[in-house]
Design a protein around this motif. Structure first.
Motif, PDB file in Angstrom:
ATOM      1  N   ASP A  72       0.812  -1.217   0.000  1.00 51.99           N
ATOM      2  CA  ASP A  72       0.000   0.000   0.000  1.00 51.99           C
ATOM      3  C   ASP A  72       0.848   1.272   0.000  1.00 51.99           C
ATOM      4  OD1 ASP A  72      -2.467  -1.327   0.019  1.00 51.99           O
ATOM      5  OD2 ASP A  72      -2.293  -1.696   2.168  1.00 51.99           O
TER       6      ASP A  72
ATOM      7  N   ASP B 209      -0.621   2.976   7.185  1.00 57.04           N
ATOM      8  CA  ASP B 209       0.336   2.219   6.379  1.00 57.04           C
ATOM      9  C   ASP B 209       1.717   2.853   6.437  1.00 57.04           C
ATOM     10  OD1 ASP B 209      -1.668   0.427   5.566  1.00 57.04           O
ATOM     11  OD2 ASP B 209      -2.264   1.749   3.923  1.00 57.04           O
TER      12      ASP B 209
ATOM     13  N   CYS C 190      -1.820   8.005  -7.014  1.00 54.44           N
ATOM     14  CA  CYS C 190      -2.893   7.560  -6.128  1.00 54.44           C
ATOM     15  C   CYS C 190      -4.235   7.965  -6.715  1.00 54.44           C
ATOM     16  CB  CYS C 190      -2.694   8.200  -4.757  1.00 54.44           C
ATOM     17  SG  CYS C 190      -4.043   7.948  -3.609  1.00 54.44           S
TER      18      CYS C 190
END
Length: 454
Positions: free
Chosen positions: A179, A215, A414
């Motif tokens: 991630d 993350d 992203c």
């Protein structure tokens, strides 16, 4: 676009240099002839010596056909009045720099009543950037996207980091961090790289990653950079940035001490920040710093009015403590030298201000495809990371990324959709309503479709 900038101070000069490089027609106004001459001699802009509040001066500058007026004089009141006169004289958008904390409490009212497109407060903006770093000290800079739900985190690779010598193609398999997406690499303060699979990390690289906070914490733990939020902070200098920063830190429960040499300013800070510890003294006094236990400080911000003082203070703090340090630098002429020093996070208030205004200027193109929601420049503008909000008829929508002819030195970092962060693969598509982060190097874009090859 036709842009008028009133005020040729530090912020004004930075704006002129940044906006002129994006091919806008710019007129600058300042009452000081030497300031106007200094700009017109070095940048291709028109200069007028005069008062920006004067209707006659604004007419001479072309206010009737201007698209945007930016008022960044040293006076909040002049900036507001200048914008009002500009609105009455033409049909341009207006941006005012407002720095006084009293006005800042009323900025929504002022923006509405004065018809301003934007109010920018450089000191508050800089303080917010510093606060983010103290909240996440593993990073040297934290930029936010998707209204704070996605973060671009910058960190420096140490000589003993497990990343040293690792190829990007083995990044996820080695660290088990699917991630996390690596966006850019700044190397030797001279180049910014949009990496491919063959890229190999090296010590002292400054790496930018996209991740959700949870993350990112896990990733930093794996590479030995995990640091908890600072519990206490010493701030050198009691100016406007320090005031806004202390207010933010105190609200987060972080114990805050400000060292300020001016007695009158100390009294003001004591009244406005009763929960902070305000010390009247010289922040460069080693004995005073020792008395305040700088050796045990979790955070240290050098925010005096002198760059030289700030640099020396941060170097000293880094030498005797493990504090997370932040250094404010006003002059940007020697960034290549400054960036090589061990100064922790470096904050350039006028550069941050310019980024916000450039984002707005690019959004003024009234794109049918996308809006620029956020913009951050890296390494003196050598690269940019932008956020676009996609509209229904965007040329990039509903096509797998692997089928898009994306320009060289461009990375889709992203996709934020329906409260979910997507680290994109070749099979993913961008969809209408998505917030999309793009990293580019070597060119500027104002519309999402500009990432495609012609």
């Amino acid at each position: 676009m036709n842009i008028i900038i009133v005020g040729c101070g530090k912020v004004g000069c930075t704006l002129v240099e940044a906006l002129s490089s994006e091919n806008h027609d710019i007129v600058v106004i300042d009452s000081r002839p030497e300031k106007v001459s200094a700009l017109t001699d070095t940048v291709d802009v028109m200069g007028i010596v005069g008062n920006g509040v004067s209707h006659t001066t604004l007419k001479q500058a072309g206010i009737e056909t201007a698209d945007l007026l930016i008022a960044v004089t040293g006076s909040d009141e002049e900036n507001l009045l200048c914008c009002v006169i500009a609105k009455k004289s033409g049909h341009c958008q207006t941006i005012a720099r407002i720095r006084n904390p009293i006005y800042n409490e009323e900025k929504d009212f002022l923006q509405k009543e004065f018809g301003l497109s934007m109010i920018i407060n450089p000191e508050l903006t800089a303080a917010n950037e510093i606060a983010k770093v103290f909240q996440f000290p593993s990073a040297i800079r934290v930029d936010t996207f998707a209204k704070g739900r996605v973060e671009l985190l910058h960190f420096k690779i140490g000589s003993n980091s497990p990343l040293c010598g690792l190829k990007l193609s083995k990044f996820h398999a080695t660290l088990h961090c699917n991630d996390i997406l690596v966006c850019t690499i700044a190397r030797n303060s001279e180049e910014v790289i949009i990496p491919n699979g063959d890229f190999e990390f090296a010590a002292n690289d400054i790496v930018s990653i996209v991740a959700k906070r949870r993350d990112a914490i896990d990733f930093f733990r794996k590479i030995g950079l995990e640091k908890n939020r600072v519990s206490n902070t010493i701030i050198a200098g009691g100016g406007k940035i320090s005031y806004y920063l202390a207010k933010s830190l105190l609200m987060s429960g972080i114990k805050t001490t400000i060292i300020e040499i001016n007695q009158q300013r100390c009294e003001f800070l004591s009244e406005q920040l009763p929960k902070a510890t305000i010390l009247c003294g010289d922040a460069t006094d080693k004995e005073l710093l020792s008395e305040e236990c700088i050796e045990k400080a979790a955070g240290f911000a050098a925010l005096t009015d002198l760059d030289e003082e700030n640099i020396l203070l941060s170097l000293y703090a880094n030498g005797i403590s493990s504090a997370k340090t932040v250094t404010k630098v006003n002059r940007i002429n020697f960034t290549s030298v400054i960036n090589k020093l061990d100064l922790g996070s470096i904050i350039y208030p006028r550069v941050i201000t310019a980024e916000y205004i450039i984002k707005y200027v690019r959004s003024m193109n009234n794109s049918l495809n996308s809006n620029v929601e956020a913009l951050y420049k890296l390494e003196d503008g050598k690269a940019e990371v932008l956020e676009f909000l996609l509209k229904e008829n965007s040329a990039v929508c509903n096509i797998p990324l692997q089928n898009l002819k994306i320009r060289k030195n461009t990375l889709i970092c992203c996709i934020y959709r329906n409260h979910q962060v997507i680290v994109p693969s070749g099979q993913d598509c961008m969809m209408p309503g998505d917030s999309v982060m793009i990293a580019t190097s070597g060119y500027n874009i104002s519309d999402i479709k500009e990432i495609l090859e012609d």
